[in-house]
Design a protein around this motif. Structure first.
Motif, PDB file in Angstrom:
ATOM      1  N   MET A 108       8.910-123.496  50.396  1.00 50.33           N
ATOM      2  CA  MET A 108       8.693-122.605  51.539  1.00 50.33           C
ATOM      3  C   MET A 108      10.034-122.340  52.228  1.00 50.33           C
ATOM      4  N   LEU A 109      10.362-121.042  52.358  1.00 50.05           N
ATOM      5  CA  LEU A 109      11.547-120.655  53.111  1.00 50.05           C
ATOM      6  C   LEU A 109      11.128-120.304  54.530  1.00 50.05           C
ATOM      7  N   ARG A 110      11.720-120.995  55.488  1.00 43.11           N
ATOM      8  CA  ARG A 110      11.420-120.761  56.901  1.00 43.11           C
ATOM      9  C   ARG A 110      12.684-120.253  57.580  1.00 43.11           C
ATOM     10  N   ALA A 111      12.658-118.984  57.994  1.00 44.15           N
ATOM     11  CA  ALA A 111      13.801-118.384  58.666  1.00 44.15           C
ATOM     12  C   ALA A 111      13.805-118.775  60.144  1.00 44.15           C
ATOM     13  N   THR A 112      14.993-118.804  60.732  1.00 44.36           N
ATOM     14  CA  THR A 112      15.093-119.192  62.141  1.00 44.36           C
ATOM     15  C   THR A 112      14.442-118.182  63.068  1.00 44.36           C
ATOM     16  N   ASP A 113      14.192-116.938  62.554  1.00 44.63           N
ATOM     17  CA  ASP A 113      13.519-115.954  63.406  1.00 44.63           C
ATOM     18  C   ASP A 113      12.001-116.051  63.311  1.00 44.63           C
TER      19      ASP A 113
END
Length: 732
Positions: free
Chosen positions: A718-723
């Motif tokens: 899972m890629l979790r972006a800071t936005d």
């Protein structure tokens, strides 16, 4: 033969009786310590006399000896003061000392009042000094930020923990498999692998309980994609142990040999390796002392084809000629008998393993040795042994509550070094920099033929009289006398007495730069400050975790305090958190570690009785479950509680800000997806974290529009972006 005094002259008998009745006047303090609040205005100290004579007796009182309080700033005492005991009076005399209320935030301070120069009297042996504690009134209780909250979903009893006073079952380590939604619990006392259905975390049910005893004694468990790996010590603990693989239902698959006494087991993030920390403890009589080691099982070919050829055991034998250098660095090499000292390889005892997010390096705590070893997974070689350092308890923010008999919580600075001796360790990254998180529990070697643990008050533990002129006072049970210390470290000049005092455990958690080993942060006395001021659990501050017994406040202050035992990390939205479990008082603390040099307290939760030995007792294993892998769709925290044989599940409420950001963030796509040994491109540049199914970071992105999947095992990420945007990636 009975003595016969009948032949003595009557005058001589009378003289003897007269001499026997004339006893010397003896002056002493009535108590070894006094406690006063900083804003009390003054403190009154009481002194007594025995056998007062026909002439008045006097004694001088001076402030002299160990002190953290400063005359003129914290109290007023400018010169020696005379205390007079009237002729024939046994009344106690009082010395009143003004106490000054400053505005400085500080730990409990203290100063020493010493009696000297008596007239018409003598000073009682060992009772001529008194320690005065001044409790600060400016230090506020640590306030949790509460940007996230933990709510107990269930405390599940895996088995009956005790039969009378004998423990018959435990829940020491827990592992979670998102692919099967099952929990696997190492029941080391009962000799079982307990399998639980975790489909509904609020209503856990039993699936099976596998008898492990035919394979050995279970110490730890790990799981990945339906493959369960158990670390088992031999029925002869000093012989080589094994890793036994089961399927998701507990059906035996394979067994391979590893080093002696494998104490912890884990999969590497990419799933290519299973690693065990082989503690190699000696036999109690020290007739056998196996070498500590780390075993690496290569499972890239699958468990079905696994053979002993897939196992590499890394040892420490290459360090056997470096004992002197290691000790000089602060690494404790001290085991064995006087007639047969342990080699370095025998003395080092691996406790716990953490693997870097890129699966290239393993970090191993050497608890008794106060060190961390570094293992290169490409070469399967130990490349470094690093000291973790000592906590100088003289420094601000590093004090401890050192006595179980002082009556009050007195977190003070002392001339002591706390041996951090970490147990659990976790690896994580922030902005591309690798870090290590340790739980500084502390541990002593205590065997029938070799024991290093003594009370500071013990007659055999002699403090250097020049460096510790107040030794008698320090050895009082209301001061430091009850504190457990080591008798194997601290005699710096080799003359048989101790020039430095070393106590067990840092009572803290630490963060280190993984690349250099440099200390980034240590929590000092924060854990004791949090628990001592907690509105609910302050009443059982530093209490032990005995099953079925009423908790006793402060009965572990003379040992290792709260004993931080387990650590893990987890990403929730834009934030990275550290979770620290406390073995004795219980529960778990949560810290935001977006800035590893300055963690922020978020929450402290506990689930034990304040009046009985019930609830969750002795948390050890700790697992973070990311929302993407959770049966409920929200992050979870799982604690295995060894003493109560319970598994506690907490739901984690994510920050509102992250939820709002996720709703407004631009869509994020990854391609190719699925990926296989290639570059993955992003539909737009982002900063964020790629995590595995357990929520462990495996890649950190900074304004990146692509990243490499090299080194990532097959699975879901899972890629979790800071936005706030998220996107799932499948790697084949």
């Amino acid at each position: 033969m009975p003595k016969n005094y009948s032949c003595l002259p009557s005058a001589l008998l009378l003289l003897g009786l007269t001499v026997g009745a004339a006893q010397a006047q003896t002056i002493s303090r009535t108590a070894a310590t006094a406690i006063v609040n900083e804003n009390a205005g003054s403190v009154s100290l009481s002194f007594s006399i025995q056998n007062p004579g026909a002439t008045a007796s006097t004694v001088e009182a001076v402030v002299q000896g160990i002190s953290t309080a400063v005359a003129g700033q914290d109290f007023t005492f400018t010169s020696a003061q005379t205390i007079t005991f009237p002729a024939g009076s046994t009344a106690a005399q009082t010395l009143t000392i003004p106490v000054l209320d400053d505005a400085t935030v500080e730990e409990t301070e203290y100063f020493t009042v010493r009696l000297q120069n008596p007239t018409n009297a003598t000073l009682a042996s060992g009772a001529a000094e008194m320690l005065v504690y001044i409790k600060d009134n400016d230090t506020s209780a640590p306030v949790p930020a509460r940007n996230l909250t933990l709510s107990l979903l269930q405390s599940y009893q895996t088995a009956t923990p005790f039969s009378g006073s004998t423990q018959i079952n435990s829940a020491e380590i827990v592992a979670y498999d998102p692919s099967t939604k099952r929990l696997y619990v190492a029941n080391s006392v009962g000799g079982k692998l307990d399998i639980l259905n975790f489909t509904n975390p609020a209503a856990i049910t039993a699936v099976a309980s596998i008898d492990i005893k035919p394979y050995g004694g279970i110490n730890s468990v790990a799981v990945r994609n339906g493959i369960v790996a158990c670390a088992l010590e031999n029925t002869n603990p000093q012989a080589n142990g094994s890793v036994v693989f089961f399927d998701q239902n507990g059906t035996f698959l394979k067994q391979v040999t590893v080093g002696a006494m494998p104490d912890m087991i884990t999969f590497s993030p990419n799933g290519n390796y299973v690693l065990t920390a082989n503690e190699g403890e000696p036999k109690a009589d020290y007739t056998v002392d196996p070498e500590g080691s780390v075993s690496v099982v290569d499972v890239t070919g699958g468990v079905a084809s696994l053979t002993q050829a897939n196992v590499t055991t890394a040892t420490f034998t290459s360090y056997n000629n470096q004992a002197v250098q290691l000790r000089a660095q602060g690494i404790r090499i001290y085991g064995g008998l006087a007639s047969a000292p342990a080699t370095v390889a025998q003395d080092l005892e691996p406790e716990y393993v953490a693997v870097s997010p890129d699966s290239r390096t393993a970090y191993i705590t050497l608890q008794e040795n106060n060190a961390i070893a570094v293992l290169d997974l490409a070469t399967k070689q130990i490349t470094a042994i690093r000291p973790v350092g000592y906590s100088d308890l003289r420094q601000p923010g590093r004090g401890i509550d050192a006595s179980d008999q002082s009556g009050d919580v007195l977190i003070a600075n002392w001339p002591i070094k706390g041996m951090r001796q970490p147990d659990a360790i976790a690896a994580f990254e922030v902005s591309g920099t690798p870090y290590l998180l340790t739980a500084n529990e502390g541990d002593a070697r205590d065997y029938s033929a070799f024991s290093e643990q003594v009370r500071l008050s013990g007659n055999s533990y002699v403090l250097d009289p020049t460096l510790f002129p107040n030794a008698a006072l320090l050895k009082n049970n209301s001061v430091l006398g009850r504190l457990n210390v080591t008798n194997k470290t601290g005699d710096t000049d080799g003359d048989g007495d101790f020039d430095e005092i070393y106590a067990y455990g840092g009572r803290s958690f630490s963060i280190y730069n993984a690349a250099s080993g440099a200390e980034t942060y240590d929590s000092g006395n924060l854990l004791e400050r949090i628990t001592s001021t907690d509105a609910t659990y302050g009443s059982v501050f530093n209490a032990s975790n005995s099953f079925g017994e009423v908790p006793t406040r402060k009965n572990r202050s003379d040992d290792k305090g709260p004993e931080p035992e387990g650590v893990t990390t987890g990403q929730i939205g834009n934030n990275l958190y550290a979770f620290v479990s406390l073995e004795r008082i219980g529960g778990v603390m949560v810290f935001n570690i977006n800035n590893p040099a300055s963690p922020v307290l978020e929450s402290y939760v506990n689930n034990r009785s304040l009046t009985a030995g019930t609830g969750d007792l002795g948390p050890e294993g700790i697992v973070f479950v990311a929302a993407a892998n959770s049966p409920t769709g929200q992050p979870l925290l799982i604690l295995a509680n060894e003493v109560s044989s319970t598994v506690a599940v907490y739901a984690i409420q994510s920050p509102v800000l992250a939820t709002t950001s996720a709703r407004t963030a631009a869509p994020l796509a990854l391609y190719p997806n699925p990926a296989q040994g290639t570059t993955v491109h992003l539909s737009r540049p982002v900063s964020g974290t790629l995590t595995d199914l357990l929520g462990r970071p495996v890649r950190q992105l900074l304004a990146a529009d692509h990243f490499e999947t090299t080194g990532l095992g097959a699975g879901v990420y899972m890629l979790r972006a800071t936005d706030g945007a998220t996107s799932k990636l499948i790697v084949r």
